[in-house]
Design an enzyme around this catalytic site. Structure first.
Site, PDB file in Angstrom:
ATOM      1  N   ARG A  54       0.819  -1.231   0.174  1.00 56.34           N
ATOM      2  CA  ARG A  54       0.009  -0.220   0.037  1.00 56.34           C
ATOM      3  C   ARG A  54       0.827   1.279   0.041  1.00 56.34           C
ATOM      4  NH1 ARG A  54      -2.077   1.096   4.860  1.00 56.34           N
ATOM      5  NH2 ARG A  54      -3.046  -0.794   4.993  1.00 56.34           N
ATOM      6  N   TYR A 107     -10.161  20.206 -15.085  1.00 58.89           N
ATOM      7  CA  TYR A 107     -10.781  18.847 -15.405  1.00 58.89           C
ATOM      8  C   TYR A 107     -11.970  18.801 -14.563  1.00 58.89           C
ATOM      9  CZ  TYR A 107     -11.558  13.943 -15.499  1.00 58.89           C
ATOM     10  OH  TYR A 107     -12.240  12.549 -15.318  1.00 58.89           O
ATOM     11  N   ASP A 180      -0.824  20.475 -12.819  1.00 59.15           N
ATOM     12  CA  ASP A 180      -1.412  19.349 -13.618  1.00 59.15           C
ATOM     13  C   ASP A 180      -0.900  19.386 -15.059  1.00 59.15           C
ATOM     14  OD1 ASP A 180      -3.051  17.315 -15.198  1.00 59.15           O
ATOM     15  OD2 ASP A 180      -4.818  17.481 -13.914  1.00 59.15           O
ATOM     16  N   LYS A 205      -3.626   8.749 -19.429  1.00 66.46           N
ATOM     17  CA  LYS A 205      -3.631   9.506 -20.625  1.00 66.46           C
ATOM     18  C   LYS A 205      -2.369   9.176 -21.716  1.00 66.46           C
ATOM     19  CE  LYS A 205      -7.455  10.774 -18.918  1.00 66.46           C
ATOM     20  NZ  LYS A 205      -7.514  12.102 -18.079  1.00 66.46           N
TER      21      LYS A 205
HETATM   22  C1  PLP Z   1      -8.495  12.485 -16.874  1.00 71.27           C
HETATM   23  C2  PLP Z   1      -7.612  13.578 -16.125  1.00 71.27           C
HETATM   24  C3  PLP Z   1      -7.646  13.961 -14.851  1.00 71.27           C
HETATM   25  C4  PLP Z   1      -7.960  12.583 -14.000  1.00 71.27           C
HETATM   26  O1  PLP Z   1      -7.438  11.350 -14.073  1.00 71.27           O
HETATM   27  P1  PLP Z   1      -8.089   9.779 -13.879  1.00 71.27           P
HETATM   28  O2  PLP Z   1      -6.879   9.072 -14.038  1.00 71.27           O
HETATM   29  O3  PLP Z   1      -9.351   9.623 -14.908  1.00 71.27           O
HETATM   30  O4  PLP Z   1      -8.188  10.067 -12.490  1.00 71.27           O
HETATM   31  C5  PLP Z   1      -7.144  14.771 -14.271  1.00 71.27           C
HETATM   32  N1  PLP Z   1      -6.528  15.890 -14.970  1.00 71.27           N
HETATM   33  C6  PLP Z   1      -6.816  15.895 -16.305  1.00 71.27           C
HETATM   34  C7  PLP Z   1      -6.198  17.048 -16.930  1.00 71.27           C
HETATM   35  C8  PLP Z   1      -7.184  14.944 -16.924  1.00 71.27           C
HETATM   36  O5  PLP Z   1      -7.563  14.983 -18.079  1.00 71.27           O
END
Ligand code: PLP
Length: 392
Positions: A54, A107, A180, A205
């Protein structure tokens, strides 16, 4: 080492037992301690060993070392999702009575975390149009602890100046800048080199790139990441699992070459859409007409492969396009080798009210496109035939 070499080799050692070329998946919950003395050492901060999956496991650790090297940070910790990473960083940095500033386009689920979940714990926020970095200064309060940036932002690709915002935030002590970097990726931008203290990603992504996992990462200083692991990750439990970590590592091997083609294709698609009579407006930072083009040019090495477009004929026009594409998949998510299309108002940003969406240019006739690695001519032909079905 240069970027491609780092992406492929960083963090990866030869398996000490089998000398396997590719690191094995450490599918184990716990690790046998050699003796009682080791058990006493095991829970001390900074302990390099593996004890319980964990908090840390070899698959997670190798991936995190690779990602830290790619983002030019000292360390990283990988999580079960991008939102898991955002939540982990936020929980670590914020306490009841603190204040957070974030951009007006982010997001959808991050928006929900900041506006619906964190207020339950007494954490206040101010939403700011960060196009003007001075707006961040005006929003600062004595209790501001975190400034959160997303650039290019999901889904309108609005870009903001990380360096200018970080500089303003750092004029005060005790403010952490978190960026981010999911849309830009380390192929294009390294927020840490521009002054961001912490960098978060959805690995789901581009970094994985094949649409096979949900995962995330927090990158930062050794000290910050250590505190993310224990006590936060240890108690929140949003740890990446070994197989997911291994899959992201397989995806990373081709990351840099994938990004080259993603960006090349995206430029072609954006240019095509911009000229199409059924398209009102294209949101792509690579287009000189995009309001963020100048700041994007300044801080991005390439413009990425995400874009949005307002389609003529209102919501029906957008629906007709989505119903008639044959190569593009109608799905949420992005950054995969195959191209995807989605409707941001009812999918990724359904958590925002229509008024809040419209105020930041997320319109009802807007589709978001993730350009994949297919041949650009085929993608253009597909969009062209689907747009041809729209009746005004
Ligand atoms: C998809 C996304 C997230 C969240 O990611 P997950 O892996 O789906 O939890 C956060 N920030 C951006 C810009 C995203 O496109």
């Amino acid at each position: 080492m240069k970027f491609n070499t780092r992406v492929i080799h960083e963090g990866q050692g030869v398996d000490p037992v089998t000398r396997a070329h590719i690191s094995p998946i450490y599918q184990t919950t716990t690790y046998i301690l050699p003796d009682y003395a080791a058990a006493v050492e095991a829970n001390k901060p900074g302990d390099p060993g593996f004890h319980y999956s964990r908090t840390k496991h070899p698959s997670e650790y190798e991936l995190s070392c690779k990602l830290a090297a790619m983002e030019h940070t000292e360390a990283a910790v990988s999580c079960a999702s991008g939102l898991g990473a955002v939540s982990l960083a936020s929980m670590n940095l914020l306490a009841s009575g603190d204040h957070l500033i974030f951009g007006d386009v982010i997001y959808g689920c991050t928006h929900t975390l900041f506006t619906k979940i964190l207020p339950k714990f007494g954490i206040e926020h101010t939403i700011v149009d960060m196009k003007d970095p001075e707006a961040v200064r005006r929003a600062l309060r004595p209790n501001t602890k975190m400034v959160y940036i997303e650039t290019p932002a999901n889904p309108t690709l609005k870009c903001v100046d990380i360096q200018a915002i970080a500089q303003i935030a750092h004029e005060r002590d005790g403010i952490t800048v978190v960026t981010d970097n999911t849309f830009a990726t380390p192929f294009s931008t390294n927020p840490a080199l521009l002054g961001s203290d912490v960098v978060v990603h959805s690995l789901t992504k581009y970094l994985c790139g094949h649409g096979t996992v949900v995962a995330g990462v927090v990158c930062g200083t050794k000290e910050f990441i250590q505190s993310c692991r224990a006590p936060y990750l240890q108690t929140l439990g949003s740890t990446i699992d070994p197989f997911a970590a291994w899959l992201v590592m397989q995806g990373l091997k081709t990351f840099a070459v994938r990004m080259e083609r993603h960006c090349e294709n995206a430029m072609k698609i954006a240019a095509f859409l911009q000229e199409h009579p059924m398209v009102e407006k294209v949101y792509y930072p690579g287009l000189p007409a995009h309001p963020s083009h100048d700041v994007a040019k300044k801080q991005m090495r390439s413009f990425g492969a995400m874009m949005s477009a307002d389609i003529r004929g209102g919501m029906d026009g957008a629906a007709t396009l989505m119903d008639n594409v044959r190569i593009f998949g109608l799905a949420t998510s992005l950054g995969t080798v195959d191209s995807l299309i989605q409707h941001s108002p009812v999918m990724s940003h359904a958590g925002m009210t229509p008024e809040a969406r419209h105020a930041v240019e997320i319109y009802d006739n807007q589709v978001r496109i993730s350009v994949g690695l297919e041949d650009a001519d085929d993608l253009i032909e597909d969009l062209d035939q689907a747009l041809g079905h729209i009746r005004l």
